[in-house]
Design a protein around this motif. Structure first.
Motif, PDB file in Angstrom:
ATOM      1  N   THR A 265       0.596  -0.891  -0.309  1.00 34.54           N
ATOM      2  CA  THR A 265      -0.188  -0.205  -0.036  1.00 34.54           C
ATOM      3  C   THR A 265       1.387   1.264  -0.207  1.00 34.54           C
ATOM      4  O   THR A 265       2.386   1.398   0.337  1.00 34.54           O
ATOM      5  CB  THR A 265      -0.931   0.377   0.970  1.00 34.54           C
ATOM      6  N   GLY A 266      -0.157   2.079  -0.258  1.00 31.67           N
ATOM      7  CA  GLY A 266       1.271   3.496  -0.142  1.00 31.67           C
ATOM      8  C   GLY A 266       1.360   4.411  -1.305  1.00 31.67           C
ATOM      9  O   GLY A 266       1.801   5.165  -1.555  1.00 31.67           O
ATOM     10  N   MET A 267       0.943   3.393  -2.307  1.00 32.93           N
ATOM     11  CA  MET A 267       1.148   4.222  -3.873  1.00 32.93           C
ATOM     12  C   MET A 267       0.122   5.428  -4.495  1.00 32.93           C
ATOM     13  O   MET A 267      -0.680   5.022  -3.984  1.00 32.93           O
ATOM     14  CB  MET A 267       1.398   3.151  -5.040  1.00 32.93           C
ATOM     15  N   SER A 268       0.537   5.830  -5.387  1.00 35.27           N
ATOM     16  CA  SER A 268      -0.737   6.815  -5.452  1.00 35.27           C
ATOM     17  C   SER A 268      -0.152   6.592  -7.395  1.00 35.27           C
ATOM     18  O   SER A 268       1.659   6.812  -7.918  1.00 35.27           O
ATOM     19  CB  SER A 268       0.229   7.952  -5.069  1.00 35.27           C
ATOM     20  N   PRO A 269      -0.909   6.537  -7.937  1.00 36.24           N
ATOM     21  CA  PRO A 269      -2.447   6.205  -7.596  1.00 36.24           C
ATOM     22  C   PRO A 269      -2.767   4.546  -6.619  1.00 36.24           C
ATOM     23  O   PRO A 269      -1.372   3.755  -6.722  1.00 36.24           O
ATOM     24  CB  PRO A 269      -3.589   6.168  -8.737  1.00 36.24           C
ATOM     25  N   SER A 270      -3.508   4.993  -5.737  1.00 34.58           N
ATOM     26  CA  SER A 270      -3.135   3.137  -5.178  1.00 34.58           C
ATOM     27  C   SER A 270      -3.743   1.970  -5.907  1.00 34.58           C
ATOM     28  O   SER A 270      -2.893   1.086  -5.247  1.00 34.58           O
ATOM     29  CB  SER A 270      -3.891   3.175  -4.482  1.00 34.58           C
ATOM     30  N   TYR A 271      -4.216   2.038  -6.615  1.00 32.87           N
ATOM     31  CA  TYR A 271      -4.063   1.167  -7.691  1.00 32.87           C
ATOM     32  C   TYR A 271      -2.375   0.806  -8.454  1.00 32.87           C
ATOM     33  O   TYR A 271      -2.579  -0.882  -8.816  1.00 32.87           O
ATOM     34  CB  TYR A 271      -4.922   0.727  -8.620  1.00 32.87           C
ATOM     35  N   ASP A 272      -2.107   1.330  -8.135  1.00 31.72           N
ATOM     36  CA  ASP A 272      -0.770   0.935  -8.989  1.00 31.72           C
ATOM     37  C   ASP A 272       0.328  -0.148  -8.676  1.00 31.72           C
ATOM     38  O   ASP A 272       1.633   0.480  -8.050  1.00 31.72           O
ATOM     39  CB  ASP A 272       0.209   2.097  -9.538  1.00 31.72           C
ATOM     40  N   TYR A 273      -0.187  -1.148  -8.498  1.00 32.22           N
ATOM     41  CA  TYR A 273       0.964  -2.055  -7.421  1.00 32.22           C
ATOM     42  C   TYR A 273       2.642  -2.115  -7.946  1.00 32.22           C
ATOM     43  O   TYR A 273       3.286  -2.285  -6.975  1.00 32.22           O
ATOM     44  CB  TYR A 273       0.468  -3.785  -7.436  1.00 32.22           C
ATOM     45  N   PRO A 274       2.585  -2.319  -9.489  1.00 30.96           N
ATOM     46  CA  PRO A 274       4.185  -1.610  -9.939  1.00 30.96           C
ATOM     47  C   PRO A 274       5.310  -1.220  -9.244  1.00 30.96           C
ATOM     48  O   PRO A 274       6.310  -1.890  -9.128  1.00 30.96           O
ATOM     49  CB  PRO A 274       4.043  -1.806 -11.272  1.00 30.96           C
ATOM     50  N   PRO A 362     -14.639   5.018 -15.081  1.00 23.96           N
ATOM     51  CA  PRO A 362     -13.892   5.970 -15.845  1.00 23.96           C
ATOM     52  C   PRO A 362     -12.591   5.785 -15.647  1.00 23.96           C
ATOM     53  O   PRO A 362     -11.629   5.507 -16.628  1.00 23.96           O
ATOM     54  CB  PRO A 362     -14.655   7.279 -16.787  1.00 23.96           C
ATOM     55  N   GLN A 363     -12.667   5.513 -14.440  1.00 26.26           N
ATOM     56  CA  GLN A 363     -10.623   5.320 -14.255  1.00 26.26           C
ATOM     57  C   GLN A 363      -9.811   4.796 -14.073  1.00 26.26           C
ATOM     58  O   GLN A 363      -9.026   4.064 -14.984  1.00 26.26           O
ATOM     59  CB  GLN A 363     -10.376   6.136 -12.834  1.00 26.26           C
ATOM     60  N   VAL A 364     -10.930   3.150 -14.153  1.00 28.07           N
ATOM     61  CA  VAL A 364      -9.870   1.838 -14.285  1.00 28.07           C
ATOM     62  C   VAL A 364     -10.322   2.048 -15.814  1.00 28.07           C
ATOM     63  O   VAL A 364      -9.306   0.720 -16.638  1.00 28.07           O
ATOM     64  CB  VAL A 364     -11.267   0.623 -14.088  1.00 28.07           C
ATOM     65  N   ALA A 365     -11.502   2.339 -17.050  1.00 26.14           N
ATOM     66  CA  ALA A 365     -10.871   2.211 -18.152  1.00 26.14           C
ATOM     67  C   ALA A 365     -10.101   3.127 -19.089  1.00 26.14           C
ATOM     68  O   ALA A 365      -9.127   2.681 -19.800  1.00 26.14           O
ATOM     69  CB  ALA A 365     -12.649   2.858 -18.941  1.00 26.14           C
ATOM     70  N   ALA A 366     -10.150   4.680 -17.917  1.00 23.58           N
ATOM     71  CA  ALA A 366      -8.941   4.417 -18.583  1.00 23.58           C
ATOM     72  C   ALA A 366      -6.762   4.085 -18.677  1.00 23.58           C
ATOM     73  O   ALA A 366      -6.677   3.925 -19.539  1.00 23.58           O
ATOM     74  CB  ALA A 366      -8.684   6.189 -17.486  1.00 23.58           C
TER      75      ALA A 366
END
Length: 419
Positions: A265-274, A362-366
């Motif tokens: 956790t702690g990434m920005s954006p939060s979904y950007d696990y890589p 839209p966020q996930v589509a982007a």
């Protein structure tokens, strides 16, 4: 005059030859030092206990060709907790457990492998196979074998989780490890609550599993035990089952094929696990994270919310970075997932298969547009698995007895119990 000149020339020649001889001697001594150093280095690399791994190897092809896996924490302490191994097995069977359910749910997510975590320090060290080794709960029914067979029929592989850790042996006030039974089996006293004793017990279980299940995909290790390292366990696994892969949790261990990165956790954006992974290709990397937004890695009696946007973002960004996404769902005693997790498995069909309506977020589509870069105006609805790499003609080796990775800037926030 002529004789004197000849004498001087002879003396000069002898001096030059002596100088060249001294220079040659110095060079020979230098070469000897270099050769001795090389010999010491090669000898050190050949010492027992030094770990070697293939950076690329044909056994890794199924992982390299995978996008995701389904992580299953399921054992004797799945709610409601059981302290009787036979009682747990009875409730599993009478509840209608079937391996086909897990395989079907994995198929909905287009996962290529399942990781079964039953021999887990917080789940009673349960072994879902008819083990002949006393020491912890083991079943009469071969749940592991049934799962391997069902997965193989659908082109999936099963990987078995193995823990190194005895510290939770009396978790919840119940003793989960049977040192007396194992000591009788071994013919000497072995304390399973110590790391050496547990290391020996789990070591024996590795070999039993290898003997019983040649179709297993490999082992997912939740970290090293010195007993395993001292007895060259990993090298023996590759020798006895060369098709097995080895993964380690949160530790880039060169002898293993893949490193997994737990609940970052702690990434920005939060979904950007890589952002939270630090190991570069061509090393295999995996992200392991929970589908439910809170609670334990296993079923604790609750049905927490599922953050659909966050989860889809993690799946897509990992796929775009060739990082395997190992997503944990919390199977109940009968194997079924709680309602909100089942609903998630049923809902993202449009994302994975291209059928149904476009992605509503839209966020996930982007994110998925950025990964696949389609023509302008095209809605992205698929994430295709990468093709397996060609069989390498040569392998690159790395060696280290037991390396530790540098501190990550991103936190591992969950240790497995409810928060």
């Amino acid at each position: 005059m002529t004789r004197r000149v000849m004498t001087e020339c002879a003396m000069t020649g002898r001096g030059a030859m002596a100088g060249r001889g001294a220079e040659l001697g110095r060079r020979m001594r230098a070469y000897a030092v270099v050769l001795a150093g090389l010999a010491l280095l090669l000898g050190a690399l050949a010492l027992p206990g030094t770990a070697y791994a293939d950076l690329q190897h044909p056994r890794q092809n199924f992982l390299r060709g995978s996008v995701s896996g389904l992580f299953l924490h399921w054992g004797e302490r799945t709610a409601p907790h059981h302290t009787s191994c036979s009682g747990w097995e009875k409730d599993v069977t009478t509840g209608g457990w079937s391996p086909d359910y897990w395989v079907k749910e994995a198929g909905k997510l287009h996962a290529q492998y399942l990781v079964l975590a039953s021999f887990h320090s917080r789940l009673g060290y349960a072994r879902p196979w008819p083990s002949k080794i006393p020491g912890s709960c083991h079943t009469q029914r071969d749940f592991l074998g049934e799962l391997i067979t069902a997965a193989k029929a659908k082109g999936l592989k099963v990987i078995l989780y193995m823990t190194d850790d005895p510290q939770w042996h009396n978790d919840g006030g119940h003793e989960w490890l049977d040192s007396d039974g194992y000591s009788r089996y071994k013919g000497r006293n072995v304390d399973l609550t110590t790391r050496d004793g547990f290391g020996e017990f789990s070591y024996d279980n590795f070999f039993e599993v290898m003997d019983r299940y040649p179709e297993l995909g490999g082992f997912w290790i939740d970290n090293d035990n010195d007993y395993w390292l001292d007895h060259h366990l990993y090298e023996q696994i590759y020798r006895l089952r060369p098709q097995y892969t080895l993964s380690n949790n949160n530790e880039d261990t060169p002898v293993m094929d893949m490193i997994s990165n737990e609940q970052k956790t702690g990434m920005s954006p939060s979904y950007d696990y890589p952002q939270a992974t630090y190991t570069a290709a061509p090393r295999l990397t995996e992200a392991d994270f929970k589908l439910p937004s809170s609670g334990a890695w296993w079923y604790d009696g609750s049905d927490p919310a599922v953050d659909r946007k966050l989860t889809l973002g993690r799946l897509i960004t990992n796929a775009g970075s060739s990082i395997k996404a190992l997503m944990a769902e919390t199977a109940q005693v009968n194997g079924r997932f709680p309602a909100k997790q089942e609903a998630f498995n049923n809902s993202p069909t449009a994302i994975w298969t291209g059928s149904g309506s476009p992605c509503a977020e839209p966020q996930v589509a982007a994110i998925s547009m950025a990964v696949s870069r389609p023509a302008s105006g095209t809605t992205v609805r698929t994430v295709s698995p990468p093709s397996a790499p060609p069989t390498p003609t040569a392998t690159t080796s790395m060696s280290s007895p037991r390396p530790r990775h540098p501190s990550s800037a991103f936190a591992t926030t969950d240790t497995g119990w409810p928060t």
